[in-house]
Design a protein around this motif. Sequence first.
Motif, short mmCIF file in Angstrom:
data_model
loop_
_atom_site.label_atom_id
_atom_site.label_comp_id
_atom_site.label_asym_id
_atom_site.label_seq_id
_atom_site.Cartn_x
_atom_site.Cartn_y
_atom_site.Cartn_z
N GLU A 104 1.24 -1.09 0.25
CA GLU A 104 0.25 0.08 -0.41
C GLU A 104 1.06 0.94 -0.04
O GLU A 104 0.58 2.59 -0.70
N VAL A 105 1.93 1.42 0.27
CA VAL A 105 2.50 2.51 0.51
C VAL A 105 3.38 3.03 -1.01
O VAL A 105 3.32 2.27 -1.87
N GLU A 106 3.30 4.15 -0.51
CA GLU A 106 4.65 5.22 -2.09
C GLU A 106 5.19 5.21 -1.60
O GLU A 106 5.92 6.24 -0.86
N GLU A 117 5.29 6.91 -6.18
CA GLU A 117 4.65 5.63 -7.08
C GLU A 117 4.58 4.41 -5.71
O GLU A 117 5.41 4.18 -4.68
N ARG A 118 3.57 3.75 -6.13
CA ARG A 118 3.00 2.51 -5.27
C ARG A 118 4.43 1.97 -5.60
O ARG A 118 5.20 1.29 -7.04
#
Length: 401
Positions: A215-217, A221-222
């Motif tokens: 889920e993190v960017e 960007e993922r």
Amino acid sequence: MPTNIADVPKNLLSDFDLVADPEMMRNPQQRMTDALVNDERNIFYTPHNGGHWIVTNYEMGHEILSNPDLFGSFPIGVPANYEQRPRLIPLESDPQSHPRYRRLLLPVFAPNIISKMEDKIRKRTINVLDEALQSPEIDFLWDIAKPIPTGVFLEMLGLPQHMQPQFFEWENGFYRAETVEARVDYGQKIAQYLSQAAEDHVTNPRDDVMSMLLEVEVEGERLSRDEVDAICYLLFLAGVDTVAAMLTFIANYLAQNQDLYQKIKADKEFLEKATDELLRMHAFINLNRICEADTEFHGVQFKQGDNIVVPSFVTDRDATTFPDPHNFNPERSKVERTMHHAFGDGPHKCIGMHLAKLEIKIVLEEFAKRVNAFSISDESKIKAHGGTTMGMDNLPITWTA
């Protein structure tokens, strides 16, 4: 083109095999001492495992590990190969992309975050010890050292605890199966399982590291699924193998040095000071880097593509850096206590080192609360291995409450 053995000066040749030397299967630390620590040369070349250089001098090792532009980290391994697994992130990332991935993982393994895990780790340690210490004779590796850090890792990544035996089999096969084909097969089993676990996390998000990675960017960007799979693969290899290896080497040493064990029992603050010295003395990873361009290094000609191995056990026993290196001395200066190579060096220094140190301290502390004295029950039964991560395959001990 990498170095050809025919071009290596005779005075720099060695016949030592980090993986298959018979004595590595019995006592890798003693064999490394005899073959490498006691070799007065700082750099030499062995034709085994694809051919590679070995650097035994601490400062030279530090120089190599701290220069990722000239000494790259892909592929990692002795021998250096990547056929059986994805490219490990961030360990094998290039100098340009490495900081991006490391910034992502640093908050997960930051000291203040790891310290909050202490109660959970201690509870797991107590449960494992209470079960293991039902018998007066146990295998320290399989009954204690493996289940505790592996259980912590599985909880962090959101994987089922009942899979521990299967993970142990895959990890052992990945590193030590007899053929390349078998190692590739085990590597693919690990990759397939982790990919399926990530897919399940996409459908059913939870509060764990795998969901965070999905889920993190990073810089807007993922992470791609391939990047998530590669990061989880590296965490798997580290979580199942490394802390267990270190704990077992330390336990083997303490079994033979019970006066030191009694000091650990008697004084929690002593254990705090002693931990890094124990880590220095029992480092087990044969770090390696790949030369990115022809270069002369301290009078030795390295070629592009050369695999250069920096054995942490050996560089941490370098008497020019650590006076009286074979003796346990927790009173070394703070700088000297923490500069060891047990967790590597440079930009790729192990991101999980704070977790590893906490796990080791908790296990030793809780073990000492319950065990008055212990010894190796049958040294003839002990087996070990060399390779990228050398270690003991078992450690049978008897103990008294």
